[in-house]
Design a protein around this motif. Structure first.
Motif, PDB file in Angstrom:
ATOM      1  N   LEU A  73      16.632  11.964  18.180  1.00  0.00           N
ATOM      2  CA  LEU A  73      15.555  10.991  17.458  1.00  0.00           C
ATOM      3  C   LEU A  73      14.420  11.197  17.934  1.00  0.00           C
ATOM      4  O   LEU A  73      12.678  10.841  16.815  1.00  0.00           O
ATOM      5  CB  LEU A  73      15.908   9.903  17.399  1.00  0.00           C
ATOM      6  CG  LEU A  73      17.206   9.781  17.200  1.00  0.00           C
ATOM      7  CD1 LEU A  73      17.186   7.730  17.358  1.00  0.00           C
ATOM      8  CD2 LEU A  73      16.767   9.229  15.296  1.00  0.00           C
ATOM      9  N   PHE A  91      26.345   8.526   4.724  1.00  0.00           N
ATOM     10  CA  PHE A  91      26.060   8.223   6.281  1.00  0.00           C
ATOM     11  C   PHE A  91      27.486   7.551   7.276  1.00  0.00           C
ATOM     12  O   PHE A  91      26.711   8.118   9.056  1.00  0.00           O
ATOM     13  CB  PHE A  91      24.826   6.911   6.329  1.00  0.00           C
ATOM     14  CG  PHE A  91      23.049   7.295   5.920  1.00  0.00           C
ATOM     15  CD1 PHE A  91      22.867   7.665   4.844  1.00  0.00           C
ATOM     16  CD2 PHE A  91      22.638   7.833   6.638  1.00  0.00           C
ATOM     17  CE1 PHE A  91      22.146   8.112   3.496  1.00  0.00           C
ATOM     18  CE2 PHE A  91      21.148   8.813   6.341  1.00  0.00           C
ATOM     19  CZ  PHE A  91      20.621   8.198   4.556  1.00  0.00           C
ATOM     20  N   PHE A 148      28.138  10.168  10.489  1.00  0.00           N
ATOM     21  CA  PHE A 148      27.701   8.914  11.525  1.00  0.00           C
ATOM     22  C   PHE A 148      29.129   8.913  12.838  1.00  0.00           C
ATOM     23  O   PHE A 148      29.087   8.889  13.928  1.00  0.00           O
ATOM     24  CB  PHE A 148      27.151   7.912  11.600  1.00  0.00           C
ATOM     25  CG  PHE A 148      25.846   7.611  11.560  1.00  0.00           C
ATOM     26  CD1 PHE A 148      24.699   6.784  10.184  1.00  0.00           C
ATOM     27  CD2 PHE A 148      25.295   8.980  12.070  1.00  0.00           C
ATOM     28  CE1 PHE A 148      23.917   7.397  10.587  1.00  0.00           C
ATOM     29  CE2 PHE A 148      23.385   9.047  11.860  1.00  0.00           C
ATOM     30  CZ  PHE A 148      23.053   8.242  10.833  1.00  0.00           C
ATOM     31  N   THR A 175      21.104  10.648  19.931  1.00  0.00           N
ATOM     32  CA  THR A 175      21.175   9.507  19.870  1.00  0.00           C
ATOM     33  C   THR A 175      20.030   8.702  20.304  1.00  0.00           C
ATOM     34  O   THR A 175      20.060   6.891  19.719  1.00  0.00           O
ATOM     35  CB  THR A 175      22.112   8.791  18.965  1.00  0.00           C
ATOM     36  OG1 THR A 175      23.156   8.561  19.663  1.00  0.00           O
ATOM     37  CG2 THR A 175      22.713   9.220  17.225  1.00  0.00           C
ATOM     38  N   ASN A 178      12.432  12.532   5.581  1.00  0.00           N
ATOM     39  CA  ASN A 178      12.824  12.068   6.936  1.00  0.00           C
ATOM     40  C   ASN A 178      14.622  11.368   6.396  1.00  0.00           C
ATOM     41  O   ASN A 178      14.976  11.603   8.041  1.00  0.00           O
ATOM     42  CB  ASN A 178      12.148  11.331   7.637  1.00  0.00           C
ATOM     43  CG  ASN A 178      11.186  12.435   8.385  1.00  0.00           C
ATOM     44  OD1 ASN A 178      11.732  13.265   9.073  1.00  0.00           O
ATOM     45  ND2 ASN A 178       9.652  12.401   7.839  1.00  0.00           N
ATOM     46  N   ILE A 179      14.455  11.098   5.813  1.00  0.00           N
ATOM     47  CA  ILE A 179      15.946  10.083   5.847  1.00  0.00           C
ATOM     48  C   ILE A 179      17.057  10.662   5.978  1.00  0.00           C
ATOM     49  O   ILE A 179      17.943   9.903   6.576  1.00  0.00           O
ATOM     50  CB  ILE A 179      15.557   8.892   4.653  1.00  0.00           C
ATOM     51  CG1 ILE A 179      16.291   7.707   4.998  1.00  0.00           C
ATOM     52  CG2 ILE A 179      16.211   9.288   3.446  1.00  0.00           C
ATOM     53  CD1 ILE A 179      16.530   6.355   5.457  1.00  0.00           C
ATOM     54  N   LEU A 181      18.778  13.294  10.320  1.00  0.00           N
ATOM     55  CA  LEU A 181      19.502  13.039  10.718  1.00  0.00           C
ATOM     56  C   LEU A 181      21.475  13.209  10.067  1.00  0.00           C
ATOM     57  O   LEU A 181      21.925  14.018  10.410  1.00  0.00           O
ATOM     58  CB  LEU A 181      19.957  11.486  11.505  1.00  0.00           C
ATOM     59  CG  LEU A 181      20.062  11.578  12.142  1.00  0.00           C
ATOM     60  CD1 LEU A 181      18.658  12.019  13.861  1.00  0.00           C
ATOM     61  CD2 LEU A 181      19.804   9.915  13.036  1.00  0.00           C
TER      62      LEU A 181
END
Lengths: 86, 1088
Positions: B67, B226, B230, B245, B304-305, B308
């Motif tokens: 991160l 999302f 994940f 993470t 940036n969202i 990940l």
């Protein structure tokens, strides 16, 4: 009238230079070791990593605060203009 | 499907779009309807912070380290909090001072130091080259990735071509040309580059849209959002997931590197050359900062969202994090979405292009202003200066990009993308202490700035740049492993034995320690120099509300420079039209005297204005050097005035000495009335306080010449100055009278002989001042001050003080004159009053004497009735009447009027009465009496120059014969009962006192009982009314006729009353005397 006045006085508080310094320092603190350590866990919230939520959530909150601040700068200059005119 | 041709065409189109947008924006700017000067474009342009490092590198780091990629964006979001104060202040200062770059900003603040500017430029160049190389590498690599995709059918010939193998070179060319066209059009760098900014804003939109497109596609089309990503990640790659993470304390990334990256990013958002250029120099309105404060972090958040998700998707899809740097491109490509892949490529292309363009323009400005111009100046190349500078600037843009390309080719592959970026950030961070001190610490001076930046730079070089060369294989690794000279204390990445922090934190810590430490230490140890103090105040107080102004100028140019000369100088750097426009603007706000010259006290401010204007083109350090060179070429320099006021003072107050002198001079003026004494004491005071060599006070004479009223000399042997001169004898005095202003010269060597100088011997003195002594009206004199050896003594402050003293002196002269005039007037009045009183007194005495002469009551005699009345006027008239009775049957009545109104006249009347009394006893006729009187009184009367008019009447009550004689007196009125008419009695005879032989006539008349004779003086008949009409005999006769039956006294009273009424209330001018006589029945008559 009342909510408007509340908003006004809140925004007024925001204009203080001191408020700004406080937020800035708060931001630094919340992004560093102590707080970071709290959220630095292998936990998933609704499948989202905890740290991910903390950082992106806090980030959007800070953007909101800045937005409110810029609004208050505007009202600040309005008030100043009104005072000068009257 | 898509072919290589499509790709090439697309790229060319996209590049052309840049040019089109830039041209369009530039045209709109020139025509005044700018599309760039708004807060949205401003906010977008700041996002140039997001380069291909953001675009590709974030995903790479998220997939390999976790991160902590987000710190690079959290930092700027935090810094955005401060922009309203810090950034706005920087923008304000930069606009006010025509700042051209961050090196210029810091160099200007710290004593306009050329060395500092050059040092910062060097650091910037060294720091930015790797970063540029990073962009070039990204473009090359992604181009290669796309071309190598099987769906692109590339002919082998093309594949082997030079162009194909070196996309980076073409990219560099494109960037350079674009940068030159839109970033180095003119030399005047304060002009904003609207075309450039428009293209950059456009690119920002493209890169955001492209990234979000890929992000949305990956998250919602390749996966189910999302949570899906994940969850799958935590299931399929649990170890990696956990590592990525969270932050770990044991190995990278740890809290230390998190904090380090955060700090570096916080600084870089403001300190990178391209950021400073876009945020400060390209800023068109401070108000735009307000919106940028939340828009920019919002942009960062948006871009940036999806990092990940893309990173994890890539890991899931490819089974690992190899090649994670380019997941953004490879995922859509591998999924078969070529158009999306192309869009992603263009996004990355935009991110890279924007950065390199802006960075090369910003850095080239610094190279030009801080490295090249000082060199050019030193080599004294002055011809075609502007053209030369422009060429150099354009060359610099090429140079910077080329160096970046070289770095990329030579070193690039051996270091991961993200690490290269952090090296640049660490370099930029070295400027942070000096910048903050520039804004908020007045004491921060050039020595501190240089020490700090140099120290930090050396540490950065040793701890980061050097290891990067080592790790690339250029230098042996011994240094890295064993430290310098084998000392493990000096291991670059673990300096002084500080282990466990990691390379970046290690470098940051030590570089900041030496940087901040050096800055503080040297700023405290050493003092500001002259310009350092001035600049320090200008910068730190940029927001203060009171306009800070020095009350008095403290500097002067030793040799004056004309306005024309300054304009010529400016033309060399900014062109003729701009130079003329600038000087017109200046002159509109400053005064020029009657000769079209700027006053001596204005010259330093004009010089500063010219320097600032030139700085807009070449930077403040170079501008300062240019001006200094120019001045030394013409033999002039800025020097301090000789400070006649010895004590230190704050610039807003008058010095203690000046106040003291004012106080003392007021005392002197009020202490005495003696003008000579006042002048002497004033001159002594000035002489004692300021040690002037010679002070001369000259006052005007009524004939227009100036005479020396007082002279105070400190010179041995004195000075021979003419005592009396005319203003025309001296050119400066003549000027002084015309202009009513002080005429002075701080250096007589600079003066050309301009005619007579009787009062200003130019050879004997180095400086002089003539101050007019003048109040509101005409000048009263001149105060002249001379100095033999001291040049530059007469500051504006001193001249003001002397002028106000001269004004007080003028007032004192005026007051003394007025006082004397008033005294004189008062004396004259007193004298007049006294005289008046004396006269009144004398007249009073005369009146008394006069009144005593008159008989108390008329005599009583059978056969005749007599009444009398005498009223004296205010001014004594001198009436007299008397009665003499002889033998109980003859009554003599006399009435007389003397001409004078004083004691002398009164005494003459006394004498007359005595003489008359003596005469009565001899029974003479009236004429005889008058003759005798005339003879006897002649000598006295003529000596006193007095005259007497008289009427003498003798009446015999037995015979009823009236005999009379007149000496020029009013004719009496006689009422004859026989014809009920009045007549006047007249007899020949001149007034007494004129000449000796006068014949007086006797006349007689027989009276009847009831006849009334009225004797009077001229005060009766000559009373005038308001129409200047006299009472006259007619009126008298009329009254007598009317009242002839009345008692005698009441007749007289009535007559008197009538006269008073006739006078209508006005005072009597002369005495009025009336004697009335009525004939009664005869003694012998019997009532039959």
């Amino acid at each position: 009238m009342k909510p408007d006045r509340l908003k006004h006085s809140f925004l007024d508080r925001l204009r203080l230079k001191e408020s700004w310094v406080i937020f800035f320092i708060l931001g630094i603190i919340m992004l560093d070791y102590p707080f970071l350590h709290i959220f630095n866990k292998h936990i998933l919230i609704f499948s989202f990593p905890l740290l991910f939520i903390y950082i992106f959530g806090g980030w959007s909150l800070s953007i909101l605060v800045i937005y409110l601040f810029t609004k208050s700068i505007h009202t600040g200059s309005d008030i100043k203009e009104r005072n000068e005119l009257s | 499907m898509t072919s290589i041709t499509t790709l090439i065409i697309l790229i060319i189109l996209y590049v052309s779009l840049h040019f089109l947008i830039a041209i369009y924006a530039y045209k709109r700017y020139k025509s005044g309807r700018s599309i760039v000067s708004n807060s949205l474009v401003y906010s977008l342009s700041i996002t140039i912070y997001c380069t291909s490092w953001t675009y590709y590198g974030s995903v790479g780091r998220a997939a390999t380290n976790g991160l902590d990629f987000v710190t690079i964006y959290l930092g700027p979001s935090l810094t955005a909090f401060t922009w309203w104060f810090i950034l706005r202040k920087i923008v304000r200062i930069s606009k006010d001072n025509n700042i051209t770059s961050i090196a210029d900003f810091l160099s200007s603040r710290y004593s306009k130091s050329q060395f500092l500017g050059a040092l910062i430029t060097l650091i910037a160049v060294l720091g930015i080259i790797p970063y540029i190389a990073l962009q070039l590498k990204a473009v090359s690599t992604t181009f290669g990735i796309i071309c190598n995709h099987p769906s692109f059918d590339i002919p082998p010939a093309l594949r082997a071509s030079f162009a194909f193998k070196n996309p980076g070179l073409f990219f560099s060319l494109f960037i350079s040309i674009f940068g030159i066209l839109f970033g180095a059009r003119t030399l005047a760098t304060q002009d904003r580059h609207e075309g450039l900014v428009a293209a950059i804003a456009f690119e920002s939109i493209v890169k955001l849209l492209a990234f979000m497109a890929v992000g949305i596609y990956v998250t919602y089309f390749l996966f189910d959002g999302f949570q899906d990503i994940f969850t799958r990640m935590s299931v399929e790659q649990p170890a990696l997931f956990n590592q990525l993470t969270t932050l770990s304390e044991n190995h990278e990334p740890g809290y230390a590197s998190w904090a380090t990256n955060l700090f570096l990013a916080m600084g870089s958002i403001m300190l990178l050359p391209r950021q400073f250029q876009i945020m400060v120099i390209e800023n068109s309105d401070e108000a735009h900062i307000k919106d940028a404060m939340w828009r920019f972090p919002a942009y960062l958040f948006a871009i940036n969202i999806f990092v990940l998700p893309i990173a994890y998707a890539g890991i899931l899809l490819s089974g690992g994090n190899k090649g994670a740097d380019f997941f953004v491109l490879t995922i859509p490509m591998n999924a078969g979405h070529n158009w999306l892949a192309l869009l992603a490529f263009l996004g990355g292309f935009s991110a890279a292009a924007g950065m390199v363009i802006a960075e090369s323009v910003a850095t080239s400005t610094m190279i030009l202003n801080h490295l090249m111009i000082p060199l050019v100046l030193r080599l004294k190349i002055t011809e075609s200066f502007p053209a030369l500078l422009l060429t150099l600037k354009r060359m610099s843009i090429f140079l910077v990009v080329l160096l970046g390309y070289a770095y990329f080719k030579i070193i690039g592959d051996t270091f991961m993308l993200v690490n290269i970026g952090l090296i640049s950030f660490s370099a930029a961070a070295q400027l942070a202490p000096a910048l903050l001190g520039a804004l908020y610490w007045k004491r921060g001076n050039v020595a501190g700035a240089i020490a700090g930046i140099l120290g930090g730079f050396i540490v950065w070089f040793y701890t980061l740049l050097l290891p990067s060369f080592i790790k690339s294989g250029w230098i042996a690794t011994d240094l890295l492993d064993k430290g310098l000279f084998g000392l493990s204390m000096l291991k670059p990445t673990e300096l002084f034995g500080l282990t466990g922090l990691g390379m970046w934190s290690n470098s940051l810590f030590w570089s900041m320690l030496f940087n901040i430490g050096g800055y503080l230490l040297f700023s405290i140890l050493l003092e500001h120099n002259e310009s350092g103090r001035e600049q320090s105040l200008k910068f730190t107080e940029a927001f203060s509300n009171e306009p800070r102004q020095d009350l008095w100028e403290t500097k002067r140019l030793s040799k004056p420079v004309t306005i024309i000369e300054f304009v010529n100088l400016m033309e060399n750097f900014i062109g003729e039209k701009e130079a003329h426009a600038a000087i017109s603007e200046y002159l509109a706000e400053h005064e020029i005297d009657e000769k079209g010259m700027v006053s001596e006290f204005e010259l330093p401010s004009l010089k500063r204005f010219v320097e600032k204007t030139i700085a807009g083109s070449v930077g403040s350090a170079a501008a300062k050097a240019i001006i200094e060179n120019y001045l030394s070429d013409v033999g002039s320099q800025m020097e301090s005035f000789y400070d006649a006021f010895k004590s230190v003072r704050s610039s807003l107050e008058e010095s203690r000495e000046a106040l003291y002198v004012r106080l003392k001079s007021s005392e002197i003026m009020n202490r005495s009335n003696d003008l000579q004494l006042i002048i002497k004491e004033l001159a002594d005071l000035l002489s004692a306080e300021f040690r002037f060599d010679l002070i001369t006070v000259r006052l005007f004479e009524p004939d227009g010449s100036l005479t020396v009223c007082y002279e105070k000399s400190q010179l041995p042997g004195g000075v021979s100055q003419p005592n009396r001169i005319h203003p025309e004898d001296d050119f400066f005095l003549h000027e002084l009278l015309l202009s009513r202003r002080p005429q002075f010269a701080n250096d007589t060597r600079n003066l050309k002989k301009q005619g007579a100088s009787a009062a200003t011997p130019l050879d004997a003195f180095s400086a002089f001042a003539h101050i007019p002594i003048v109040g509101d009206e005409e000048p009263l004199g001149v105060l002249s001050i001379y100095s033999v050896s001291i040049v530059g003594m007469f500051t504006e402050e001193l001249l003001n003080l002397l002028s106000s003293l001269a004004g007080q002196l003028a007032l004192a002269v005026k007051l003394v004159d007025e006082r004397e005039a008033r005294e004189k007037e008062k004396n004259a009045k007193d004298v007049a009053l006294l005289k008046n009183a004396a006269v009144m007194h004398e007249m009073e005495i005369a009146k008394q004497i006069q009144m005593s002469l008159l008989p108390e009551a008329p005599p009583v005699l059978p056969g005749v009735q007599i009444a009398s009345l005498s009223v004296a006027a205010d001014h004594v008239g001198g009436d007299y009447y008397d009665f003499f009775v002889t033998d109980d049957r003859i009554i003599d009545t006399v009435i007389a009027d003397v001409s004078g109104h004083n004691v002398g006249a009164a005494l003459i009347m006394v004498e007359t009465r005595s003489v008359l009394r003596a005469q009565i006893n001899t029974s003479s006729s009236p004429a005889r009496v008058l003759t005798n009187l005339n003879t006897l009184l002649m000598s006295d009367l003529s000596r006193a120059e007095l005259f007497i008019s008289m009427f003498y009447v003798k009446y015999d009550t037995f015979t009823q014969w009236l005999t009379y004689s007149s000496a020029g007196h009013n004719n009496p009125v006689l009422y004859r009962i026989s014809d009920a008419e009045c007549m006047t009695l007249d007899a020949e005879g001149m007034i007494l006192g004129v000449k000796n032989d006068v014949i007086f006539e006797d006349r007689s008349i027989l009276l009847d009982p009831g006849d009334i004779l009225l004797l009077y003086t001229d005060g009766l008949t000559e009373t005038v009314n308001s129409e200047e009409e006299m009472f006259g005999i007619e009126r008298l006769s009329t009254i007598l006729k009317e009242l002839h039956e009345e008692p005698l006294q009441s007749i007289i009273d009535t007559v008197y009353r009538e006269v008073i009424n006739f006078a209508e209330g006005r005072a009597l001018a002369d005495d009025i005397s009336i004697v009335a006589m009525r004939v009664e029945h005869s003694f012998f008559d019997q009532e039959d």
